[in-house]
Design a protein around this motif. Structure first.
Motif, PDB file in Angstrom:
ATOM      1  N   ILE A 140      12.253  44.161 130.838  1.00 19.65           N
ATOM      2  CA  ILE A 140      13.175  45.357 130.665  1.00 19.65           C
ATOM      3  C   ILE A 140      14.377  45.324 131.554  1.00 19.65           C
ATOM      4  N   GLU A 141      15.565  45.764 131.105  1.00 21.72           N
ATOM      5  CA  GLU A 141      16.529  45.949 131.922  1.00 21.72           C
ATOM      6  C   GLU A 141      16.973  47.578 131.676  1.00 21.72           C
ATOM      7  N   SER A 142      17.367  48.125 132.438  1.00 19.51           N
ATOM      8  CA  SER A 142      17.972  49.625 132.164  1.00 19.51           C
ATOM      9  C   SER A 142      19.606  49.344 132.127  1.00 19.51           C
ATOM     10  N   HIS A 143      20.036  49.913 131.061  1.00 15.47           N
ATOM     11  CA  HIS A 143      21.627  49.691 130.864  1.00 15.47           C
ATOM     12  C   HIS A 143      22.080  51.189 130.401  1.00 15.47           C
ATOM     13  N   VAL A 144      23.319  51.390 130.499  1.00 18.93           N
ATOM     14  CA  VAL A 144      24.027  52.610 130.102  1.00 18.93           C
ATOM     15  C   VAL A 144      24.799  52.400 128.794  1.00 18.93           C
ATOM     16  N   LEU A 145      24.430  53.430 127.834  1.00 19.12           N
ATOM     17  CA  LEU A 145      25.093  53.409 126.435  1.00 19.12           C
ATOM     18  C   LEU A 145      26.107  54.833 126.578  1.00 19.12           C
ATOM     19  N   GLN A 146      27.196  54.687 126.217  1.00 19.73           N
ATOM     20  CA  GLN A 146      27.974  55.644 126.234  1.00 19.73           C
ATOM     21  C   GLN A 146      28.169  56.305 124.782  1.00 19.73           C
ATOM     22  N   ALA A 147      28.545  57.546 124.728  1.00 18.43           N
ATOM     23  CA  ALA A 147      28.522  58.180 123.493  1.00 18.43           C
ATOM     24  C   ALA A 147      29.922  59.007 123.446  1.00 18.43           C
ATOM     25  N   PHE A 148      30.484  59.445 122.458  1.00 16.23           N
ATOM     26  CA  PHE A 148      31.604  60.393 122.552  1.00 16.23           C
ATOM     27  C   PHE A 148      31.794  61.337 121.411  1.00 16.23           C
ATOM     28  N   VAL A 149      32.613  62.478 121.643  1.00 12.21           N
ATOM     29  CA  VAL A 149      32.644  63.294 120.648  1.00 12.21           C
ATOM     30  C   VAL A 149      34.179  63.756 120.557  1.00 12.21           C
ATOM     31  N   GLY A 159      44.310  58.750 115.410  1.00 13.30           N
ATOM     32  CA  GLY A 159      45.137  58.679 116.417  1.00 13.30           C
ATOM     33  C   GLY A 159      45.558  59.744 116.912  1.00 13.30           C
ATOM     34  N   ARG A 160      45.395  60.816 115.966  1.00 11.52           N
ATOM     35  CA  ARG A 160      46.056  62.107 116.480  1.00 11.52           C
ATOM     36  C   ARG A 160      44.828  62.927 117.114  1.00 11.52           C
ATOM     37  N   ALA A 161      43.638  62.594 116.810  1.00  8.69           N
ATOM     38  CA  ALA A 161      42.674  63.448 117.029  1.00  8.69           C
ATOM     39  C   ALA A 161      42.275  63.407 118.726  1.00  8.69           C
ATOM     40  N   ARG A 162      41.877  64.416 119.109  1.00  7.37           N
ATOM     41  CA  ARG A 162      41.443  64.316 120.634  1.00  7.37           C
ATOM     42  C   ARG A 162      40.143  64.153 120.844  1.00  7.37           C
ATOM     43  N   LEU A 163      40.024  63.213 122.095  1.00 11.09           N
ATOM     44  CA  LEU A 163      38.578  63.115 122.432  1.00 11.09           C
ATOM     45  C   LEU A 163      38.167  64.320 123.311  1.00 11.09           C
ATOM     46  N   LEU A 164      36.961  64.936 123.045  1.00 15.31           N
ATOM     47  CA  LEU A 164      36.623  65.936 123.527  1.00 15.31           C
ATOM     48  C   LEU A 164      35.501  65.853 124.944  1.00 15.31           C
ATOM     49  N   ARG A 165      34.589  65.002 124.646  1.00 17.80           N
ATOM     50  CA  ARG A 165      33.714  64.733 125.620  1.00 17.80           C
ATOM     51  C   ARG A 165      33.240  63.290 125.597  1.00 17.80           C
ATOM     52  N   SER A 166      32.591  62.686 126.474  1.00 21.31           N
ATOM     53  CA  SER A 166      31.778  61.468 126.550  1.00 21.31           C
ATOM     54  C   SER A 166      30.771  61.650 127.617  1.00 21.31           C
ATOM     55  N   TRP A 167      29.597  60.641 127.454  1.00 22.50           N
ATOM     56  CA  TRP A 167      28.604  60.985 128.341  1.00 22.50           C
ATOM     57  C   TRP A 167      27.894  59.585 128.392  1.00 22.50           C
ATOM     58  N   GLY A 168      26.877  59.418 129.025  1.00 20.63           N
ATOM     59  CA  GLY A 168      26.095  58.271 129.106  1.00 20.63           C
ATOM     60  C   GLY A 168      24.488  58.360 129.036  1.00 20.63           C
ATOM     61  N   GLY A 169      23.825  57.836 128.506  1.00 22.20           N
ATOM     62  CA  GLY A 169      22.079  57.707 128.506  1.00 22.20           C
ATOM     63  C   GLY A 169      21.797  56.409 129.038  1.00 22.20           C
ATOM     64  N   ILE A 170      20.604  56.447 129.725  1.00 19.99           N
ATOM     65  CA  ILE A 170      19.981  55.032 130.205  1.00 19.99           C
ATOM     66  C   ILE A 170      19.076  54.697 129.094  1.00 19.99           C
ATOM     67  N   MET A 171      19.334  53.202 128.720  1.00 17.85           N
ATOM     68  CA  MET A 171      18.382  52.623 127.793  1.00 17.85           C
ATOM     69  C   MET A 171      17.314  51.690 128.458  1.00 17.85           C
ATOM     70  N   ASP A 172      16.287  51.468 128.088  1.00 16.92           N
ATOM     71  CA  ASP A 172      15.443  50.409 128.326  1.00 16.92           C
ATOM     72  C   ASP A 172      15.791  49.357 127.443  1.00 16.92           C
ATOM     73  N   MET A 173      16.552  48.206 127.835  1.00 16.96           N
ATOM     74  CA  MET A 173      17.075  47.012 127.043  1.00 16.96           C
ATOM     75  C   MET A 173      15.893  45.995 127.226  1.00 16.96           C
ATOM     76  N   SER A 174      15.056  45.713 126.267  1.00 16.07           N
ATOM     77  CA  SER A 174      13.994  44.667 126.351  1.00 16.07           C
ATOM     78  C   SER A 174      14.440  43.415 126.072  1.00 16.07           C
ATOM     79  N   MET A 175      13.863  42.481 126.257  1.00 19.25           N
ATOM     80  CA  MET A 175      14.369  41.068 126.384  1.00 19.25           C
ATOM     81  C   MET A 175      14.650  40.602 124.968  1.00 19.25           C
ATOM     82  N   ASP A 176      13.828  41.028 123.790  1.00 19.13           N
ATOM     83  CA  ASP A 176      14.295  40.550 122.546  1.00 19.13           C
ATOM     84  C   ASP A 176      14.744  41.881 121.589  1.00 19.13           C
ATOM     85  N   GLY A 177      15.128  43.079 122.276  1.00 17.69           N
ATOM     86  CA  GLY A 177      15.834  44.000 121.479  1.00 17.69           C
ATOM     87  C   GLY A 177      14.827  45.018 120.725  1.00 17.69           C
ATOM     88  N   THR A 178      13.473  44.777 120.890  1.00 22.42           N
ATOM     89  CA  THR A 178      12.602  45.397 120.309  1.00 22.42           C
ATOM     90  C   THR A 178      11.601  46.390 121.054  1.00 22.42           C
TER      91      THR A 178
END
Lengths: 416, 95
Positions: free
Chosen positions: A252-261, A326-345
């Motif tokens: 496993i490697e730990s990676h960050v995934l961002q999300a937005f609203v 294009g006219r909508a404004r981005l309110l927030r973004s954040w990140g969470g840490i993922m266990d990325m496994s070697m085969d994605g499962t």
């Protein structure tokens, strides 16, 4: 206390003085039969199903922060079972079936909304792949429907289907998929588990294992030693850190995934929709914000924040799909840490240490799996045998060559 | 993140492709008695530390050199950037 319409009316008439806390803030006891490390969705669900389905008692959930403060509160809330491979699809379909009755089961409003997910397709090859995937889903008891461009436009008339590089040719619809309120899932499981006697112990970080003669005896924590007959780690994102206390190294490697609203908008997206030519998924929350995300940043990290190149990439995909945004404004973004496994499962298995179990490697697909992950992990903890929908999630599959590589990317975690 | 390339100076990380832990430089000996175990480990098992991490970055949108970057996985601070070739030569590899 049971929540009901009658209860809401009664409390409204009596000044809302009867609502108690939804769960006890328990103090640790010296010993338990089961200690679950990690009070996220999966850990709480595991404790709940251990108590409910497997009639076990003396269960504790240890959480280093507070309930719902980790990845269960950081995802994009999508629930679906549109997988291809035999090792995956029965498990995720089992999960979706649990989602469908979860609110009644937990007596908690998780705001489950089966608004459907459409994966857009942009080439002939992708149509072939989606037909194959849809057939695999149907063979495993899930639902799938192939839509042509006209049918997609009926639901999403504002899509840019004539993009010169990535025209939208249609999509694969799973109508039973949708979204659920992520925090409510954690709270609902916490409350239901607590009612069945599970101790939820917050601000209690595990700092080590006590292992004697190859058998687990208990865990060292920031609130003292806690004895346990069986210990289940359920801390996706920090799995390598916790399992290192037992001397284990993981695939496993730990990676960050961002999300937005985005800012709140009037209802515009009827369901969940994904861009097939890149990696972008979007839905609209009940408050009106568009909730969306894309790929992981792609480098090892434990920082719960990402970098700007991925922000730009996700925005480009959003605008390519919906030029009107294009006219909508981005309110927030954040990140969470993922266990990325070697085969994605994911991995749900025993370890070589007697009484120590591991659940992790969820990559960025953990939320939808919450009910089934808890159920099958409870099965494993209680019976020492894998649940029939989770036999492929073995820890030793990287040694035996039985990888479950849904995306066909090989052992490169940042490509899954 | 800005990666201070030893030959080209500070470059944006988006010019690079990330591979993973720098242990990947040391491919096991295929003739060793325990070659199978070593290759399973090499291919799949990682330390994945929270803190300093030596890792391989490829300058795909630049001079196509492989770099060994030492970066803190908690703060994203980069403390050292070396050419992977220099690292391998310093470890006694011939190429």
């Amino acid at each position: 206390m049971r929540y009901s319409g009658f209860r809401v009316i009664k409390e409204a008439l009596t000044g809302h003085r009867g609502w108690g806390p939804a769960w006890r803030d328990a103090d640790p006891k010296p010993e338990y039969d089961y200690v679950i490390i990690g009070g996220g969705g999966h850990g709480l669900a595991t404790a709940y199903y251990l108590a409910k389905e497997y009639k076990q008692s003396r269960i504790a959930v240890l959480e280093k922060g507070w309930i719902g403060g980790g990845n269960v509160g950081r995802n994009t809330t999508i629930v679906r079972s549109n997988y291809l491979l035999d090792g995956n699809e029965p498990f995720y379909e089992f999960s979706l079936k649990l989602w469908e009755t979860l609110e009644q089961d937990l007596n908690y409003n998780t705001m489950m909304s089966q608004r459907g997910i459409i994966n857009l397709m942009h080439s002939d090859a992708q149509r072939d792949a989606y037909i194959r995937r849809g057939n695999a889903m149907i063979l495993n008891g899930a639902d799938a429907q192939l839509l042509d461009q006209k049918q997609v436009l009926e639901k999403y008339p504002f899509l840019n289907v004539n993009n010169a590089r990535f025209p939208v040719m249609g999509g694969l619809l799973q109508a039973r998929a949708g979204t659920a309120r992520h925090d409510a899932v954690a709270w609902g499981y916490a409350r239901a588990a607590d009612q069945r006697g599970v101790d939820i112990i917050q601000n209690c970080e595990v700092t080590g294992f006590r292992i004697e003669g190859g058998k687990i005896r208990g865990v060292e924590t920031s609130r003292g030693y806690i004895g346990a007959k069986k210990v289940g780690s359920c801390v996706a994102g920090s799995s390598s850190k916790v399992m290192a206390y037992a001397g284990m190294r993981l695939p496993i490697e730990s990676h960050v995934l961002q999300a937005f609203v985005s800012e709140g908008l009037k209802p515009v997206l009827p369901g969940v929709i994904t861009f097939g030519a890149g990696h972008f998924y979007c839905s609209q929350s009940d408050k009106g914000g568009l909730v969306f995300g894309g790929n992981i940043d792609g480098y090892n990290t434990y920082a719960q924040r990402g970098n700007l190149p991925m922000v730009e990439d996700v925005m480009e995909e959003a605008i390519a799909m919906f030029p009107m945004l294009g006219r909508a404004r981005l309110l927030r973004s954040w990140g969470g840490i993922m266990d990325m496994s070697m085969d994605g499962t994911p991995i749900i298995d025993k370890t070589h240490i007697d009484g120590l179990y591991f659940n992790g490697g969820w990559c960025y697909g953990g939320f939808k799996a919450t009910p089934a992950s808890g159920f099958v992990y409870a099965h494993l903890l209680a019976t020492d045998t894998p649940h029939h929908t989770a036999t492929a999630f073995r820890l030793d599959r990287f040694h035996t060559g039985h990888m479950v590589d849904e995306k066909g990317m090989g052992n490169q975690p940042n490509l899954h | 993140m800005i990666i201070n390339h030893p030959l080209l100076g500070p470059r944006d990380s988006s010019e690079f492709v990330y591979l993973g832990d720098a242990c990947l430089l040391n491919r096991p000996d295929w003739q060793a008695d325990d070659a199978l175990e070593q290759f399973i480990e090499y291919g799949h098992i990682r330390d994945n530390p929270a803190g300093l991490h030596r890792e391989l970055w490829y300058h795909e949108q630049g001079d196509r050199s492989w770099l060994v970057v030492t970066r803190n996985t908690v703060t994203h601070e980069i403390t050292s950037v070396e050419l992977a070739r220099d690292v391998a030569l310093a470890e006694g590899r011939s190429t």
